[in-house]
Enzyme design. Structure first.
Site, PDB file in Angstrom:
ATOM      1  N   HIS A 135     -11.169  -1.132 -12.148  1.00 45.95           N
ATOM      2  CA  HIS A 135     -11.094   0.311 -11.919  1.00 45.95           C
ATOM      3  C   HIS A 135      -9.631   0.749 -11.990  1.00 45.95           C
ATOM      4  O   HIS A 135      -8.724   0.029 -11.573  1.00 45.95           O
ATOM      5  CB  HIS A 135     -11.756   0.724 -10.601  1.00 45.95           C
ATOM      6  CG  HIS A 135     -11.003   0.451  -9.337  1.00 45.95           C
ATOM      7  ND1 HIS A 135     -10.053   1.327  -8.812  1.00 45.95           N
ATOM      8  CD2 HIS A 135     -11.055  -0.590  -8.484  1.00 45.95           C
ATOM      9  CE1 HIS A 135      -9.596   0.847  -7.678  1.00 45.95           C
ATOM     10  NE2 HIS A 135     -10.169  -0.315  -7.456  1.00 45.95           N
ATOM     11  N   HIS A 176      -4.871   0.782   0.450  1.00 39.42           N
ATOM     12  CA  HIS A 176      -5.260   2.184   0.620  1.00 39.42           C
ATOM     13  C   HIS A 176      -4.220   3.014   1.357  1.00 39.42           C
ATOM     14  O   HIS A 176      -4.543   4.049   1.955  1.00 39.42           O
ATOM     15  CB  HIS A 176      -6.629   2.293   1.308  1.00 39.42           C
ATOM     16  CG  HIS A 176      -7.762   1.979   0.387  1.00 39.42           C
ATOM     17  ND1 HIS A 176      -9.082   2.117   0.745  1.00 39.42           N
ATOM     18  CD2 HIS A 176      -7.773   1.503  -0.886  1.00 39.42           C
ATOM     19  CE1 HIS A 176      -9.866   1.756  -0.276  1.00 39.42           C
ATOM     20  NE2 HIS A 176      -9.089   1.371  -1.271  1.00 39.42           N
ATOM     21  N   GLU A 230     -13.882   4.508  -8.793  1.00 40.07           N
ATOM     22  CA  GLU A 230     -14.459   3.388  -8.024  1.00 40.07           C
ATOM     23  C   GLU A 230     -14.338   3.693  -6.543  1.00 40.07           C
ATOM     24  O   GLU A 230     -15.183   3.347  -5.734  1.00 40.07           O
ATOM     25  CB  GLU A 230     -13.716   2.092  -8.373  1.00 40.07           C
ATOM     26  CG  GLU A 230     -14.281   0.852  -7.710  1.00 40.07           C
ATOM     27  CD  GLU A 230     -13.691   0.563  -6.345  1.00 40.07           C
ATOM     28  OE1 GLU A 230     -12.688   1.216  -5.962  1.00 40.07           O
ATOM     29  OE2 GLU A 230     -14.240  -0.281  -5.625  1.00 40.07           O
TER      30      GLU A 230
HETATM   31  N1  DTR Z   1     -13.519  -2.186  -2.876  1.00 35.99           N
HETATM   32  C1  DTR Z   1     -12.180  -2.424  -3.348  1.00 35.99           C
HETATM   33  C2  DTR Z   1     -11.399  -3.403  -2.529  1.00 35.99           C
HETATM   34  C3  DTR Z   1     -12.140  -4.595  -2.100  1.00 35.99           C
HETATM   35  C4  DTR Z   1     -12.359  -4.955  -0.820  1.00 35.99           C
HETATM   36  N2  DTR Z   1     -12.983  -6.166  -0.813  1.00 35.99           N
HETATM   37  C5  DTR Z   1     -13.169  -6.583  -2.072  1.00 35.99           C
HETATM   38  C6  DTR Z   1     -13.718  -7.749  -2.582  1.00 35.99           C
HETATM   39  C7  DTR Z   1     -13.813  -7.903  -3.958  1.00 35.99           C
HETATM   40  C8  DTR Z   1     -13.354  -6.874  -4.806  1.00 35.99           C
HETATM   41  C9  DTR Z   1     -12.762  -5.705  -4.274  1.00 35.99           C
HETATM   42  C10 DTR Z   1     -12.680  -5.593  -2.908  1.00 35.99           C
HETATM   43  C11 DTR Z   1     -11.391  -1.149  -3.390  1.00 35.99           C
HETATM   44  O1  DTR Z   1     -11.042  -0.633  -2.320  1.00 35.99           O
HETATM   45  O2  DTR Z   1     -11.090  -0.703  -4.524  1.00 35.99           O
HETATM   46 ZN    ZN Z   2      -9.510   0.646  -3.059  1.00 37.05          ZN
HETATM   47 ZN    ZN Z   3     -10.009  -1.535  -5.809  1.00 32.85          ZN
END
Ligand code: DTR
Ligand code: ZN
Ligand code: ZN
Length: 311
Positions: A120, A281, A166
């Protein structure tokens, strides 16, 4: 002699042997898979510097619906167009704003067995999102550019994708999978890379598909780098809509806001008791929020998987 010229010389020798063998009617069953080249981490860092500049010039972020996101898309698309990829933008609407997936196809290869590599490209509103997920976006971009530099002619079709939005729940990748419909069966593997340069890095391998997991684990084992199964991300990144559609998925992750244990610090270095990425973040997720060795290792592992899975 550099590693890559040794690889090229070996490939030429193998090709010559194959030609002679074919003339003699004793052609080998299959030619060895050409080894992936080393991916220059300086080039990956240069892409990250560009994404940082884009955020700096656009309100400090590259978030969905904000000008920094479209500027990020235009930067990556320009590099791919110049390298001979066939690119397209897939628009979608989310939260009242238009988002874009960037899709890049490398001409050739069997399209009913497409290897799709994705990351992303959007950040959160709070900051430039250089590790999350400039790192994955820049890493797969440089792998794609290496495919072009090497004039790779894989048996399977290669496609690369940079997903929009994303951060609001895999919106762009879900839109892509929905639009694919039954054609998702033509994707032999989806490889996802979301955070691969964390400053206090870990080496986590997606364990969703045993064959894809083994490709990555074997590569890291050959480098004497320990890995662990990726467990915190189930359903939390762009591999989720592909997995839900029955596509084999794999990928790599260097860690977010979870805390590195003493055992992990012993295996991977870095600092126990601290987050893998304390700027996850946050506005401090800048181009300084990257571990170069982790970025290089992960990007080389991506290149190996792309070369191996498409041969
Ligand atoms: N969701 C993603 C960050 C994230 C957190 N845990 C994982 C594990 C595997 C891939 C991504 C992630 C984000 O905040 O973009
Ligand atoms: Zn993120
Ligand atoms: Zn991410």
């Amino acid at each position: 002699m550099t590693r890559s010229s040794r690889i090229r010389r070996a490939a030429l020798a193998a090709g010559a042997c194959t030609a002679v063998a074919a003339l003699l009617g004793t052609a080998p069953a299959a030619q060895a898979t050409q080894a992936a080249p080393d991916i220059p981490v300086a080039a990956v860092k240069a892409h990250l510097a560009q994404l940082q500049s884009i955020a700096d010039a656009n309100g400090g972020n590259r978030a969905h619906g904000r000008p920094g996101y479209r500027a990020s898309v235009d930067y990556i698309k320009g590099k791919l167009d110049a390298a001979g990829f066939t690119t397209s933008l897939q628009p979608f609407t989310s939260g009242g704003a238009t988002g874009y997936n960037l899709i890049a196809d490398w001409p050739g290869g069997a399209e009913d067995a497409t290897v799709l590599t994705g990351s992303h490209l959007d950040s959160v509103d709070a900051g430039p999102g250089i590790n999350d997920n400039g790192s994955g976006s820049a890493g797969i971009l440089e792998v794609a550019l290496a495919v072009s530099r090497e004039h790779l002619k894989p048996a399977k079709h290669l496609r690369f994708a940079w997903w929009g939005d994303e951060e609001d729940g895999m919106v762009g990748s879900s839109h892509y999978v929905d639009a694919l419909g039954a054609d998702s069966s033509k994707i032999s593997a989806y490889l996802n890379f979301d955070m691969i340069g964390s400053p206090n890095p870990g080496y986590f391998v997606y364990d969703d598909d045993a064959k894809l997991e083994k490709v990555f684990k074997d590569w890291f084992a050959a480098k004497n780098i320990a890995t662990e199964p990726e467990t915190e991300g189930d359903g939390r990144s762009d591999h989720a809509p592909f997995k839900d559609a029955g596509v084999p998925v794999g990928g790599l992750f260097s860690g977010a806001d979870y805390i590195k244990t003493a055992a992990q610090a012993k295996a991977w270095g870095g600092t126990a008791g601290k987050a893998f990425d304390a700027c996850y973040h946050r506005s401090c997720d800048t181009s300084r929020n990257i571990d170069d060795t982790a970025l290089h290792n992960h990007t080389d592992a991506i290149a190996n998987a792309v070369w191996q899975l498409s041969s």
